[in-house]
Design an enzyme around this catalytic site. Sequence first.
Site, mmCIF file in Angstrom:
data_model
loop_
_atom_site.group_PDB
_atom_site.id
_atom_site.type_symbol
_atom_site.label_atom_id
_atom_site.label_comp_id
_atom_site.label_asym_id
_atom_site.label_seq_id
_atom_site.Cartn_x
_atom_site.Cartn_y
_atom_site.Cartn_z
ATOM 1 N N ARG A 362 15.882 39.405 7.763
ATOM 2 C CA ARG A 362 14.602 40.494 7.082
ATOM 3 C C ARG A 362 14.119 41.558 8.221
ATOM 4 O O ARG A 362 13.513 42.152 8.011
ATOM 5 C CB ARG A 362 13.975 40.223 5.665
ATOM 6 N N GLY A 363 13.400 39.929 8.849
ATOM 7 C CA GLY A 363 12.522 40.762 10.197
ATOM 8 C C GLY A 363 13.332 41.170 11.495
ATOM 9 O O GLY A 363 12.952 42.675 11.501
#
Length: 423
Positions: A362-363
Amino acid sequence: MAALLGTSSAAVLASRPLSSHSSKPQIHSLSTNPGQSYGRKYYGGISVVVKKGRSRLRVAISNVATEITPAQEQARKLASESQRPVYPFSAIVGQDEMKLCLLLNVIDPKIGGVMIMGDRGTGKSTTVRSLVDLLPEIKVVSGDPFNSDPEDPESMGMEVREKVVRGDQLPVMMTKINMVDLPLGATEDRVCGTIDIEKALTEGVKAFEPGLLAKANRGILYVDEVNLLDDHLVDVLLDSAASGWNTVEREGISISHPARFILIGSGNPEEGELRPQLLDRFGMHAQVGTVRDAELRVKIVEERARFDQNPKDFRDSYKAEQDKLQEQISSARNSLSSVQMDHDLRVKISKVCAELNVDGLRGDIVTNRAAKALAALKGRNEVTSEDIATVIPNCLRHRLRKDPLESIDSGLLVIEKFYEVFS
């Protein structure tokens, strides 16, 4: 903010005629008749007829959009003007990090929202609510309770999908992106939707009454003091934020509807920590601190006093700046798809995430999206390393593993690793 207007007519596919005198819009109804049974199961918002046994169950969909009359348009305008005045976004002094995170989420909602943590009285709630004036307009199916997108099947409610399959013409209207407040004391029924008891008692049918998640679809869901939210509501938000759909299973009704929203939360870290699962669902994290400069503090106090004394005149004095910023946001949303990022920059972003031991991907995804949105906001078609340096602390700060012996701020750790990799 403008609300969707629509009325209801008699149910279609109903096993018996329904009264048209009810003032509340009917969404999905189930009625029973003797004979062989037919029911509907819902898979991703699409209903499938199944045999049930001896009684006949049929889904009746009766929320039919109608054309908005000039009188309704005037009533909507008057209601908008009579609402509580909102502090202008352009008038907020300082807090540039928080304001930038909010603007980037409006430009690209797929960033996934923003978590704002900071001291008491630093303007967190005021800033979020001031975003209402800047929200752009989107196309919705007129009268639909789920703000369905007429061009995107993934954002369509079940009723609209069935109309598209039948080849019906969809009535379309433009409306501002919706902002929904989720109070801490809200019940699960009000958030997810529930059975319409009045319709059940008066007409003998099971009707689904949409909740706040339906209203927030394609809009913003704001939770003030999110770290104080009850665990059962956190579970509901996690489920909807993960899948983009809200499924209601209760009292013999199974309904699924789209629930894709920008999740914005604010809170004070002194009042309790946020669950890691929910924290990871926020695309960006903004850290807000108290303004220490005496001149700025005086300016904030004076501006607030002017607003409290005469909100209308104060808002009018910032109208030109508000219009300019709104036009800038609209232009950035239109040009977002044409923004390009060099492959080498993508590799370096992922290298930063890997060396910081960030769990999951997700980062990486959020940093790519936020950098593109920032380039679009600045009017460029190419992402630079400066864009990445601006957004990467907000995208990764809350995803780092907590080290109880570490005294340095996690945002500074991200910046150090960024310059190490990008140098």
